[in-house]
Scaffold this active site. Structure first.
Site, PDB file in Angstrom:
ATOM      1  N   ALA A   7       0.841  -1.192   0.000  1.00 45.50           N
ATOM      2  CA  ALA A   7       0.000   0.000   0.000  1.00 45.50           C
ATOM      3  C   ALA A   7       0.878   1.244   0.000  1.00 45.50           C
ATOM      4  O   ALA A   7       1.893   1.299   0.688  1.00 45.50           O
ATOM      5  CB  ALA A   7      -0.920   0.018   1.216  1.00 45.50           C
ATOM      6  N   CYS A   8       0.456   2.210  -0.795  1.00 45.71           N
ATOM      7  CA  CYS A   8       1.134   3.499  -0.801  1.00 45.71           C
ATOM      8  C   CYS A   8       0.069   4.584  -0.910  1.00 45.71           C
ATOM      9  O   CYS A   8      -1.126   4.292  -0.850  1.00 45.71           O
ATOM     10  CB  CYS A   8       2.169   3.593  -1.915  1.00 45.71           C
ATOM     11  SG  CYS A   8       1.495   3.544  -3.574  1.00 45.71           S
ATOM     12  N   ALA A   9       0.494   5.798  -1.064  1.00 47.65           N
ATOM     13  CA  ALA A   9      -0.449   6.910  -1.054  1.00 47.65           C
ATOM     14  C   ALA A   9      -1.539   6.761  -2.113  1.00 47.65           C
ATOM     15  O   ALA A   9      -2.706   6.973  -1.839  1.00 47.65           O
ATOM     16  CB  ALA A   9       0.290   8.231  -1.216  1.00 47.65           C
ATOM     17  N   GLU A  39      -3.647   3.363   0.023  1.00 49.54           N
ATOM     18  CA  GLU A  39      -3.873   3.213   1.463  1.00 49.54           C
ATOM     19  C   GLU A  39      -5.356   3.302   1.812  1.00 49.54           C
ATOM     20  O   GLU A  39      -5.821   2.687   2.764  1.00 49.54           O
ATOM     21  CB  GLU A  39      -3.090   4.256   2.251  1.00 49.54           C
ATOM     22  CG  GLU A  39      -3.560   5.676   1.993  1.00 49.54           C
ATOM     23  CD  GLU A  39      -2.765   6.716   2.744  1.00 49.54           C
ATOM     24  OE1 GLU A  39      -2.750   6.689   3.988  1.00 49.54           O
ATOM     25  OE2 GLU A  39      -2.150   7.559   2.076  1.00 49.54           O
TER      26      GLU A  39
END
Length: 102
Positions: A7-9, A39
């Site tokens: 997960a990232c921005a 996210e």
């Protein structure tokens, strides 16, 4: 099959890392599904993940996600900045697999 989620921005910056992890998993003959998400999609995806790795840019969310996912038995950690920056798929794959063995 093992389900690894990064997960990232926005779920986009980890796409290249996911590809490198998939390439490494194929070399090792591992039966894994690796994907990147935003996210904001983590809660919706909890039923289809065995481990969650966070991009370094959202490391500040670690305790929140650990609190949310620990009751479900899903380990969460942050990808090392150097491994993320170098797109080191083998190292990040190793980290995900080690988290599931704990």
């Amino acid at each position: 099959m093992t389900h690894i989620v990064l997960a990232c921005a926005f779920g986009m910056s980890t796409s290249m890392l996911v590809q490198r992890m998939q390439d490494e998993a194929a070399k090792r003959g591992l039966d894994v599904n690796i994907r990147a998400i935003s996210e904001t999609d983590v809660k919706r995806e909890t039923g289809s993940m065995d481990v969650l790795l966070l991009g370094p840019q959202i490391r500040f969310q670690l305790k929140k996600f650990q609190g949310d996912l620990a009751p479900l038995g899903i380990p969460v950690d942050v990808i090392e900045m150097t491994d993320y920056g170098r797109m080191n798929g083998p190292a990040v794959l190793d980290k995900a697999l080690a988290l599931m063995r704990k």
